[in-house]
Design a protein around this motif. Structure first.
Motif, PDB file in Angstrom:
ATOM      1  N   UNK A 153      39.548  41.907  31.287  1.00 47.34           N
ATOM      2  CA  UNK A 153      39.743  41.056  32.462  1.00 47.34           C
ATOM      3  C   UNK A 153      38.414  40.423  32.844  1.00 47.34           C
ATOM      4  N   UNK A 154      38.485  39.219  33.411  1.00 39.26           N
ATOM      5  CA  UNK A 154      37.312  38.490  33.875  1.00 39.26           C
ATOM      6  C   UNK A 154      37.442  38.181  35.348  1.00 39.26           C
ATOM      7  N   UNK A 170      41.454  37.035  35.948  1.00 39.81           N
ATOM      8  CA  UNK A 170      42.288  36.514  34.858  1.00 39.81           C
ATOM      9  C   UNK A 170      42.136  37.387  33.622  1.00 39.81           C
ATOM     10  N   UNK A 171      43.215  37.492  32.808  1.00 46.49           N
ATOM     11  CA  UNK A 171      43.079  38.164  31.509  1.00 46.49           C
ATOM     12  C   UNK A 171      42.106  37.379  30.623  1.00 46.49           C
ATOM     13  N   UNK A 172      41.239  38.074  29.938  1.00 50.87           N
ATOM     14  CA  UNK A 172      40.246  37.411  29.098  1.00 50.87           C
ATOM     15  C   UNK A 172      40.902  36.560  28.009  1.00 50.87           C
ATOM     16  N   UNK A 173      42.066  36.982  27.546  1.00 51.36           N
ATOM     17  CA  UNK A 173      42.736  36.271  26.459  1.00 51.36           C
ATOM     18  C   UNK A 173      43.719  35.209  26.950  1.00 51.36           C
ATOM     19  N   UNK A 174      43.666  34.855  28.217  1.00 47.05           N
ATOM     20  CA  UNK A 174      44.566  33.819  28.727  1.00 47.05           C
ATOM     21  C   UNK A 174      44.319  32.490  28.006  1.00 47.05           C
ATOM     22  N   UNK A 175      45.378  31.743  27.795  1.00 45.79           N
ATOM     23  CA  UNK A 175      45.279  30.444  27.133  1.00 45.79           C
ATOM     24  C   UNK A 175      44.284  29.553  27.862  1.00 45.79           C
ATOM     25  N   UNK A 176      43.413  28.926  27.092  1.00 39.72           N
ATOM     26  CA  UNK A 176      42.429  28.005  27.651  1.00 39.72           C
ATOM     27  C   UNK A 176      41.048  28.603  27.834  1.00 39.72           C
ATOM     28  N   UNK A 207      46.279  35.758  42.099  1.00 38.22           N
ATOM     29  CA  UNK A 207      45.121  36.191  41.314  1.00 38.22           C
ATOM     30  C   UNK A 207      43.804  35.795  41.969  1.00 38.22           C
ATOM     31  N   UNK A 208      43.866  35.135  43.110  1.00 34.37           N
ATOM     32  CA  UNK A 208      42.664  34.689  43.818  1.00 34.37           C
ATOM     33  C   UNK A 208      42.217  35.743  44.834  1.00 34.37           C
ATOM     34  N   UNK A 209      40.911  35.981  44.862  1.00 33.24           N
ATOM     35  CA  UNK A 209      40.332  36.886  45.857  1.00 33.24           C
ATOM     36  C   UNK A 209      39.956  36.052  47.080  1.00 33.24           C
ATOM     37  N   UNK A 210      40.982  35.709  47.864  1.00 31.47           N
ATOM     38  CA  UNK A 210      40.755  34.823  49.017  1.00 31.47           C
ATOM     39  C   UNK A 210      41.199  35.423  50.341  1.00 31.47           C
ATOM     40  N   UNK A 211      41.541  36.703  50.335  1.00 36.48           N
ATOM     41  CA  UNK A 211      41.964  37.357  51.572  1.00 36.48           C
ATOM     42  C   UNK A 211      41.497  38.804  51.530  1.00 36.48           C
ATOM     43  N   UNK A 212      40.364  39.132  52.152  1.00 36.46           N
ATOM     44  CA  UNK A 212      39.592  38.322  53.094  1.00 36.46           C
ATOM     45  C   UNK A 212      38.653  37.292  52.451  1.00 36.46           C
ATOM     46  N   UNK A 213      38.357  37.432  51.147  1.00 36.53           N
ATOM     47  CA  UNK A 213      37.564  36.420  50.467  1.00 36.53           C
ATOM     48  C   UNK A 213      36.078  36.726  50.396  1.00 36.53           C
ATOM     49  N   UNK A 214      35.332  35.876  49.669  1.00 36.26           N
ATOM     50  CA  UNK A 214      33.902  36.101  49.440  1.00 36.26           C
ATOM     51  C   UNK A 214      33.072  36.085  50.724  1.00 36.26           C
ATOM     52  N   UNK A 215      32.221  37.101  50.865  1.00 37.93           N
ATOM     53  CA  UNK A 215      31.234  37.160  51.964  1.00 37.93           C
ATOM     54  C   UNK A 215      31.888  36.886  53.318  1.00 37.93           C
ATOM     55  N   UNK A 216      33.069  37.436  53.524  1.00 37.45           N
ATOM     56  CA  UNK A 216      33.874  37.136  54.712  1.00 37.45           C
ATOM     57  C   UNK A 216      33.573  38.042  55.902  1.00 37.45           C
ATOM     58  N   UNK A 217      32.779  39.066  55.704  1.00 37.52           N
ATOM     59  CA  UNK A 217      32.441  40.016  56.763  1.00 37.52           C
ATOM     60  C   UNK A 217      31.147  40.705  56.365  1.00 37.52           C
ATOM     61  N   UNK A 218      30.492  41.405  57.316  1.00 38.19           N
ATOM     62  CA  UNK A 218      29.303  42.178  56.914  1.00 38.19           C
ATOM     63  C   UNK A 218      29.614  43.158  55.793  1.00 38.19           C
ATOM     64  N   UNK A 219      30.818  43.733  55.801  1.00 36.39           N
ATOM     65  CA  UNK A 219      31.202  44.652  54.726  1.00 36.39           C
ATOM     66  C   UNK A 219      31.303  43.914  53.404  1.00 36.39           C
TER      67      UNK A 219
END
Length: 390
Positions: A153-154, A170-176, A207-219
């Protein structure tokens, strides 16, 4: 530093003994260490930082990075791959939803996944275009993708037209997805830190890490501090490995320099002074790393209750640790030849790999800017501003 239990420690030591046998030859060859990666998969250490509730060992970050340090003493490329595997898992825990955490960490244990990196937030060569309600299409090239080769996985990032950063799993072997074997730098030669190309790669909404998302809190802003701590432990491990290699070489020598009154090199006053310097630099860096990781583990346990000021205090400790480890690693790996003599420069030994590895790795982001952050704190009381590098 915190240590792993006896069973895992024995597993680690066996792994390191095997890596050590081929470290110099593999440094010369470069490329992907497929056999060594397989051994790492089979060791069980890829589950070390995964919480017990998902089937992992539940080790804290002090323990996990102590393993990174011990690996770096023998092979800093493989230490880097191991550490970045755990960094990707931490990123999911910091940026993702509970359902994503349960799914991906659970599958990591069940299926033995090895995680690779295609995130590199400085590289804006990959763009994200909306794919209706189904997510996004990632298109472009990403550099410095450590561990992408032979991964399952990537973590991949791309930028929307409005400049917003998206991170997907995403799976590393995904098309594209095409992984290029184009990493041929002078150091860290088996980190596979080359290029990944995304040709219209579909990334679903879930598959998106958008909740809470990047750098979204001190934690969530602990993520860059974990990345910086990983670097500190790699530098420290390289320095310790260089010191051990130098010690073995010095003790094997049978005669001192002709002007020395000592009976053997190990009694020469200049040689002893060098070793004193080496030990002092590494011990200072080790203690700073230990303190920083104690503060980091405490902050991690705070979770979403962590405040900006508490996070800032950890950032200062981590920055101090990273600067000290970088300076110590560079100094010992460079000056080790002052106490080992001309024979230690034989090409077959490849003892210069310690310096080449730490020199390449310390260019990850400039140490000068870390020192400036510390100066801002020492003089003006300003804590480091959260970013992917601070």
């Amino acid at each position: 530093m915190t240590h792993i239990d006896n069973a895992l420690s024995a597993t680690l030591e066996a792994l390191l003994r095997e890596w050590a046998q081929t470290a110099a030859a593999r440094d010369k060859a470069g490329g992907t260490a497929l056999h060594e990666r397989r051994l790492l998969r089979e060791s069980g250490l890829l589950r070390l930082s995964v919480p017990e509730q998902y089937g992992g060992d539940g080790a804290n970050w002090s323990t996990t990075l102590d393993v990174v340090r011990r690996m770096a003493q023998v092979d800093s490329s493989l230490a880097h791959l191991f550490a970045f595997h755990h960094l990707q898992l931490a990123t999911i825990r910091l940026f993702g939803r509970d359902a994503q955490i349960r799914q991906w960490l659970g599958q990591t244990i069940e299926e033995g996944w090895f995680w690779g990196n295609a995130l590199n937030p400085l590289d804006q060569g990959t763009r994200a275009e909306a794919d209706g309600a189904n997510g996004y299409i990632f298109d472009g090239r990403k550099s410095f993708c450590s561990g992408a080769t032979d991964s399952d996985r990537l973590l991949a990032s791309a930028f929307k037209s409005d400049g917003r950063l998206l991170i997907g799993v995403v799976p590393t072997k995904r098309a594209g997805i095409t992984i290029f074997d184009d990493w041929d730098n002078m150091g860290q030669r088996q980190t596979d830190s080359g290029t990944v190309r995304f040709d219209q790669v579909k990334v679903a909404a879930d598959e998106l890490l958008d909740d809470p998302g990047p750098l979204s809190s001190p934690f969530a802003c602990l993520r860059p501090l974990l990345a910086q701590s990983i670097l500190s432990h790699i530098y420290l491990g390289i320095g310790e490995g260089a010191l051990q290699a130098a010690r073995e070489s010095t003790l094997a020598q049978t005669r001192p320099w002709i002007a020395s009154p000592a009976a053997r090199p190990s009694e020469d006053s200049y040689v002893l002074a060098h070793y004193g310097d080496f030990w002092l630099a590494l011990e200072s860096a080790r203690l700073l790393a230990e303190r920083a990781m104690h503060e980091f583990d405490t902050a991690w346990q705070r979770g979403l209750a962590l405040t900006e000021d508490e996070r800032g205090e950890v950032a200062v400790a981590v920055a101090a640790s990273r600067v000290a480890a970088a300076r110590a690693g560079l100094d010992v790996a460079h000056r080790m030849f002052d106490v080992t003599g001309a024979r230690s420069t034989a090409a077959a030994l490849r003892l210069d790999r310690f310096w080449r590895n730490v020199r390449v790795h310390t260019l990850h982001d400039p140490i000068d800017y870390k020192v400036r952050e510390l100066g801002e704190w020492a003089l003006n009381g300003r804590m480091p501003t959260p970013s992917f590098y601070s």
